[in-house]
Design a protein around this motif. Structure first.
Motif, PDB file in Angstrom:
ATOM      1  N   GLN A 148       0.839  -1.206   0.000  1.00 25.94           N
ATOM      2  CA  GLN A 148       0.000   0.000   0.000  1.00 25.94           C
ATOM      3  C   GLN A 148       0.872   1.253   0.000  1.00 25.94           C
ATOM      4  O   GLN A 148       0.562   2.239  -0.674  1.00 25.94           O
ATOM      5  CB  GLN A 148      -0.922   0.000   1.225  1.00 25.94           C
ATOM      6  CG  GLN A 148      -2.021  -1.052   1.175  1.00 25.94           C
ATOM      7  CD  GLN A 148      -2.950  -0.857  -0.016  1.00 25.94           C
ATOM      8  OE1 GLN A 148      -3.525   0.215  -0.204  1.00 25.94           O
ATOM      9  NE2 GLN A 148      -3.087  -1.888  -0.834  1.00 25.94           N
ATOM     10  N   TYR A 149       1.952   1.206   0.745  1.00 30.02           N
ATOM     11  CA  TYR A 149       2.895   2.332   0.814  1.00 30.02           C
ATOM     12  C   TYR A 149       3.471   2.629  -0.579  1.00 30.02           C
ATOM     13  O   TYR A 149       3.538   3.790  -1.007  1.00 30.02           O
ATOM     14  CB  TYR A 149       4.008   1.970   1.794  1.00 30.02           C
ATOM     15  CG  TYR A 149       5.140   2.968   1.886  1.00 30.02           C
ATOM     16  CD1 TYR A 149       5.024   4.122   2.658  1.00 30.02           C
ATOM     17  CD2 TYR A 149       6.349   2.741   1.213  1.00 30.02           C
ATOM     18  CE1 TYR A 149       6.074   5.030   2.755  1.00 30.02           C
ATOM     19  CE2 TYR A 149       7.393   3.639   1.294  1.00 30.02           C
ATOM     20  CZ  TYR A 149       7.250   4.779   2.070  1.00 30.02           C
ATOM     21  OH  TYR A 149       8.295   5.679   2.152  1.00 30.02           O
TER      22      TYR A 149
ATOM     23  N   GLN B 133       2.159   1.838  -3.509  1.00 29.61           N
ATOM     24  CA  GLN B 133       1.104   2.337  -4.390  1.00 29.61           C
ATOM     25  C   GLN B 133       0.761   3.802  -4.098  1.00 29.61           C
ATOM     26  O   GLN B 133       0.465   4.566  -5.022  1.00 29.61           O
ATOM     27  CB  GLN B 133      -0.142   1.452  -4.273  1.00 29.61           C
ATOM     28  CG  GLN B 133       0.077   0.059  -4.852  1.00 29.61           C
ATOM     29  CD  GLN B 133      -1.196  -0.757  -4.941  1.00 29.61           C
ATOM     30  OE1 GLN B 133      -1.693  -1.062  -6.026  1.00 29.61           O
ATOM     31  NE2 GLN B 133      -1.749  -1.124  -3.792  1.00 29.61           N
ATOM     32  N   LYS B 134       0.832   4.185  -2.835  1.00 28.84           N
ATOM     33  CA  LYS B 134       0.580   5.590  -2.489  1.00 28.84           C
ATOM     34  C   LYS B 134       1.675   6.503  -3.042  1.00 28.84           C
ATOM     35  O   LYS B 134       1.447   7.689  -3.253  1.00 28.84           O
ATOM     36  CB  LYS B 134       0.477   5.742  -0.975  1.00 28.84           C
ATOM     37  CG  LYS B 134      -0.827   5.209  -0.397  1.00 28.84           C
ATOM     38  CD  LYS B 134      -0.867   5.322   1.116  1.00 28.84           C
ATOM     39  CE  LYS B 134      -2.165   4.757   1.669  1.00 28.84           C
ATOM     40  NZ  LYS B 134      -2.199   4.793   3.153  1.00 28.84           N
ATOM     41  N   LYS B 135       2.837   5.927  -3.281  1.00 31.66           N
ATOM     42  CA  LYS B 135       3.937   6.668  -3.899  1.00 31.66           C
ATOM     43  C   LYS B 135       3.750   6.787  -5.420  1.00 31.66           C
ATOM     44  O   LYS B 135       4.576   7.375  -6.111  1.00 31.66           O
ATOM     45  CB  LYS B 135       5.268   5.977  -3.615  1.00 31.66           C
ATOM     46  CG  LYS B 135       5.762   6.113  -2.184  1.00 31.66           C
ATOM     47  CD  LYS B 135       6.701   7.300  -2.055  1.00 31.66           C
ATOM     48  CE  LYS B 135       7.380   7.346  -0.704  1.00 31.66           C
ATOM     49  NZ  LYS B 135       8.393   8.430  -0.628  1.00 31.66           N
TER      50      LYS B 135
ATOM     51  N   ARG C 216       6.839  10.983  -4.988  1.00 32.39           N
ATOM     52  CA  ARG C 216       5.680  10.347  -5.585  1.00 32.39           C
ATOM     53  C   ARG C 216       5.764  10.417  -7.109  1.00 32.39           C
ATOM     54  O   ARG C 216       6.065  11.464  -7.675  1.00 32.39           O
ATOM     55  CB  ARG C 216       4.382  11.006  -5.099  1.00 32.39           C
ATOM     56  CG  ARG C 216       3.153  10.201  -5.465  1.00 32.39           C
ATOM     57  CD  ARG C 216       1.875  10.861  -4.961  1.00 32.39           C
ATOM     58  NE  ARG C 216       0.735   9.958  -5.104  1.00 32.39           N
ATOM     59  CZ  ARG C 216       0.134   9.701  -6.271  1.00 32.39           C
ATOM     60  NH1 ARG C 216       0.563  10.279  -7.380  1.00 32.39           N
ATOM     61  NH2 ARG C 216      -0.887   8.867  -6.327  1.00 32.39           N
TER      62      ARG C 216
END
Length: 278
Positions: free
Chosen positions: A30-31, A33-35, A276
């Motif tokens: 998840q980390y 993908q948030k990037k 990001r």
């Protein structure tokens, strides 16, 4: 270097030795993908099984399954397939039925297998191939007869044979008589066949091309020989601590083992300082 795609093997990589997906691993994905990093799975597993892992990780991208032969987000709308032709399957079935082996011909929806020569072999085949019980396996008396009545290709063929010498002879014969197939041993008593040119790396290469992501912007993680090519050729190749030595030798970095949250550790280390991706 900014990495835009993370490609992950499942067995021996994402999952621990108990075939469980740890909370730390889920959080790390998840980390990433948030990037803004695209995350996909690259696995020998059938689509049914891999899709279950993808859902647990909340992945949004297509996944690369059947050793690179089936790339898709859904079973009905693949973005790429590489199947063994029906005519080759017919010849292969007739050839293999001369040997006392268990044969399983698969595509994305189901598998067809000859009836086991031993009563307990169904359980051995199901467990050994790392597939869930909801993946349909139809047992028939004759694969060649079934193929005469059902015109379809296969993403892969798996063979099990307890006799080591006969298996060695069979592997040589397949390489000699079936040049359109790629065969590799998955154990002393087992072998997998796919269409020539089909591999985890080639499936990943096609998928990355669809996204417009070059190889040097891909992080590939795995533990087995089938993962070696993508680990060697991608921008950052990562081997698990539990990987075979040949895979470790091709990797840029060796992370912790699958029982020590190796994927979670790698993701945090690699993407921690990355801005990001847009």
């Amino acid at each position: 270097m900014v990495y835009r795609l993370l490609a992950l093997d499942i067995d021996g990589t994402l999952l621990n030795s108990s075939n469980r997906l740890n909370r730390q691993t889920k959080e790390a994905i998840q980390y990433a993908q948030k990037k803004g990093v695209a995350v996909t799975l690259v696995t020998e597993r059938h689509f049914h099984s891999a899709a279950k892992v993808a859902r647990a990780l909340r992945l949004t991208q297509p996944i690369i399954t059947h050793s690179g032969a089936f790339v898709s987000s859904s079973i009905d709308d693949p973005v790429y397939t590489s199947k063994i032709d029906h005519s080759v399957l017919m010849q292969l079935a007739e050839f293999l039925e001369a040997y006392p082996c268990q044969i399983q011909m698969s595509h994305e929806r189901l598998s067809i297998s000859n009836r086991p020569h031993q009563k307990n072999l169904i359980a051995k085949m199901t467990i050994g191939m790392n597939e869930p019980l909801f993946y349909p396996v139809t047992y028939v008396d004759s694969l060649s007869q079934y193929l005469l009545e059902n015109y379809e290709g296969a993403t892969d063929v798996k063979i099990k044979l307890d006799d080591q010498k006969t298996m060695n002879d069979l592997e040589k014969a397949i390489n000699d008589y079936f040049p359109s197939l790629n065969a590799w041993r998955t154990g002393s008593d087992s072998m997998t066949l796919v269409r020539q040119g089909t591999s985890k790396f080639n499936g990943l290469l096609f998928f990355a091309g669809q996204l417009g992501i070059p190889l040097n912007e891909i992080v590939a993680v795995g533990d087995d020989l089938a993962d070696a090519e993508m680990i060697e050729k991608c921008g950052l190749g990562v081997a698990m601590r539990n990987a075979v030595d040949e895979v470790k030798a091709k990797a840029d970095w060796v992370t912790r083992s699958n029982n020590m949250d190796g994927v979670a550790y790698m993701v945090k280390e690699v993407f921690r300082k990355q801005i990001r991706v847009h």
